[in-house]
Design an enzyme around this catalytic site. Structure first.
Site, PDB file in Angstrom:
ATOM      1  N   LYS A  10      47.209  35.441  29.078  1.00  7.54           N
ATOM      2  CA  LYS A  10      46.928  34.344  30.022  1.00  7.54           C
ATOM      3  C   LYS A  10      47.416  32.943  29.311  1.00  7.54           C
ATOM      4  CE  LYS A  10      43.828  36.488  33.202  1.00  7.54           C
ATOM      5  NZ  LYS A  10      42.404  36.366  33.799  1.00  7.54           N
ATOM      6  N   TYR A  50      47.793  36.764  42.780  1.00  6.72           N
ATOM      7  CA  TYR A  50      46.519  36.852  42.835  1.00  6.72           C
ATOM      8  C   TYR A  50      46.113  36.834  44.493  1.00  6.72           C
ATOM      9  CZ  TYR A  50      45.190  36.716  38.066  1.00  6.72           C
ATOM     10  OH  TYR A  50      44.883  36.987  36.589  1.00  6.72           O
ATOM     11  N   ARG A 103      38.598  40.177  25.054  1.00  4.08           N
ATOM     12  CA  ARG A 103      37.947  38.939  25.578  1.00  4.08           C
ATOM     13  C   ARG A 103      36.698  38.438  24.765  1.00  4.08           C
ATOM     14  NH1 ARG A 103      38.442  41.099  31.731  1.00  4.08           N
ATOM     15  NH2 ARG A 103      40.150  39.805  32.334  1.00  4.08           N
ATOM     16  N   ASN A 113      39.915  33.832  30.565  1.00  5.04           N
ATOM     17  CA  ASN A 113      39.725  34.974  29.723  1.00  5.04           C
ATOM     18  C   ASN A 113      40.607  35.702  28.966  1.00  5.04           C
ATOM     19  OD1 ASN A 113      40.625  35.880  32.131  1.00  5.04           O
ATOM     20  ND2 ASN A 113      38.765  36.991  32.621  1.00  5.04           N
ATOM     21  N   HIS A 116      44.953  39.749  31.275  1.00  5.99           N
ATOM     22  CA  HIS A 116      44.791  40.275  32.788  1.00  5.99           C
ATOM     23  C   HIS A 116      45.251  41.715  32.618  1.00  5.99           C
ATOM     24  CE1 HIS A 116      45.322  41.465  36.987  1.00  5.99           C
ATOM     25  NE2 HIS A 116      46.438  42.212  36.550  1.00  5.99           N
ATOM     26  N   GLU A 127      51.573  45.316  40.785  1.00  7.42           N
ATOM     27  CA  GLU A 127      51.639  44.266  39.787  1.00  7.42           C
ATOM     28  C   GLU A 127      53.088  44.352  38.791  1.00  7.42           C
ATOM     29  OE1 GLU A 127      46.977  43.364  39.782  1.00  7.42           O
ATOM     30  OE2 GLU A 127      47.789  44.164  37.620  1.00  7.42           O
TER      31      GLU A 127
HETATM   32  P1  GDP Z   1      39.354  40.829  35.973  1.00  6.55           P
HETATM   33  O1  GDP Z   1      39.923  42.074  36.539  1.00  6.55           O
HETATM   34  O2  GDP Z   1      38.486  41.242  35.092  1.00  6.55           O
HETATM   35  O3  GDP Z   1      40.433  40.038  35.445  1.00  6.55           O
HETATM   36  O4  GDP Z   1      38.579  40.312  37.029  1.00  6.55           O
HETATM   37  P2  GDP Z   1      38.732  39.989  38.620  1.00  6.55           P
HETATM   38  O5  GDP Z   1      39.674  40.632  39.210  1.00  6.55           O
HETATM   39  O6  GDP Z   1      37.539  39.970  39.396  1.00  6.55           O
HETATM   40  O7  GDP Z   1      39.113  38.300  38.587  1.00  6.55           O
HETATM   41  C1  GDP Z   1      40.591  38.100  38.330  1.00  6.55           C
HETATM   42  C2  GDP Z   1      40.415  36.712  37.458  1.00  6.55           C
HETATM   43  O8  GDP Z   1      39.789  35.703  38.294  1.00  6.55           O
HETATM   44  C3  GDP Z   1      39.545  36.929  36.207  1.00  6.55           C
HETATM   45  O9  GDP Z   1      40.086  37.515  35.190  1.00  6.55           O
HETATM   46  C4  GDP Z   1      39.347  35.395  35.975  1.00  6.55           C
HETATM   47  O10 GDP Z   1      40.295  34.658  35.205  1.00  6.55           O
HETATM   48  C5  GDP Z   1      39.040  34.947  37.274  1.00  6.55           C
HETATM   49  N1  GDP Z   1      37.671  34.802  37.618  1.00  6.55           N
HETATM   50  C6  GDP Z   1      36.963  36.002  37.920  1.00  6.55           C
HETATM   51  N2  GDP Z   1      35.748  35.692  38.300  1.00  6.55           N
HETATM   52  C7  GDP Z   1      35.780  34.123  38.416  1.00  6.55           C
HETATM   53  C8  GDP Z   1      34.758  33.235  38.666  1.00  6.55           C
HETATM   54  O11 GDP Z   1      33.381  33.563  39.060  1.00  6.55           O
HETATM   55  N3  GDP Z   1      35.090  31.972  38.290  1.00  6.55           N
HETATM   56  C9  GDP Z   1      36.198  31.504  38.178  1.00  6.55           C
HETATM   57  N4  GDP Z   1      36.647  30.109  37.920  1.00  6.55           N
HETATM   58  N5  GDP Z   1      37.253  32.333  37.932  1.00  6.55           N
HETATM   59  C10 GDP Z   1      36.938  33.636  37.737  1.00  6.55           C
END
Ligand code: GDP
Length: 139
Positions: A10, A50, A103, A113, A116, A127
């Site tokens: 990222k 997304y 991470r 973070n 992805h 994807e």
């Molecule tokens: P991942 O599969 O671990 O990447 O997590 P998710 O699919 O739940 O979320 C996608 C991405 O959205 C994450 O990698 C973060 O960059 C972002 N994200 C997830 N949760 C949060 C949150 O609570 N706040 C914010 N600002 N970004 C978030």
């Protein structure tokens, strides 16, 4: 089972020159890079990627961030690649990420973070196809 998964390094990580360090962790885990490129997503492209998170409160912030700078997108292949990569990525929130994960080492916060990774075979397929054509993947 041999699988393919999509990885994105990222903008926060690329901005800090961490591509090499992260790719090293990926390769040391035994995953093969079968396609790789650097792209700077437009806001629309980030929103498309997304789309499943459209209803989440952080959608605008996330897609703004993901289009804020270049990313390194790759296709990783290996035995159980999807879960294997999720494991070395670590938890979404770096505060909860285990020692030795990408991470834990590099993420700045729950949004920035650093990486992805696809979370299931169906999402991996969608994807990978979002970024790469068949011709761009070595076989
Ligand atoms: P991942 O599969 O671990 O990447 O997590 P998710 O699919 O739940 O979320 C996608 C991405 O959205 C994450 O990698 C973060 O960059 C972002 N994200 C997830 N949760 C949060 C949150 O609570 N706040 C914010 N600002 N970004 C978030």
């Amino acid at each position: 089972m041999t699988q393919r998964t999509l990885s994105i390094i990222k903008p926060d990580a690329v901005a800090r020159n961490l591509e090499g360090a992260i790719l090293k962790m990926i390769q040391e885990a035994g995953l093969k890079i079968i396609a790789i490129k650097m792209v700077h997503l437009s806001l629309e492209e980030a929103r498309g990627f997304y789309a499943v998170h459209q209803q989440r409160p952080f959608f605008d912030s996330l897609t703004g961030y993901m289009s804020s700078g270049p990313v390194v997108v790759s296709v990783l292949e290996g035995e159980g690649a999807i879960d294997k990569y999720r494991k070395i990525m670590g938890a979404t929130n770096p505060e909860n990420a285990e020692q030795g994960t990408i991470r834990k080492a590099y993420a700045l916060d729950i949004e920035k973070n650093s990486v992805h990774g696809s979370d299931a075979p169906e999402t991996a397929e969608t994807e990978v196809a979002y970024f790469f054509s068949r011709l761009e993947m070595v076989r």
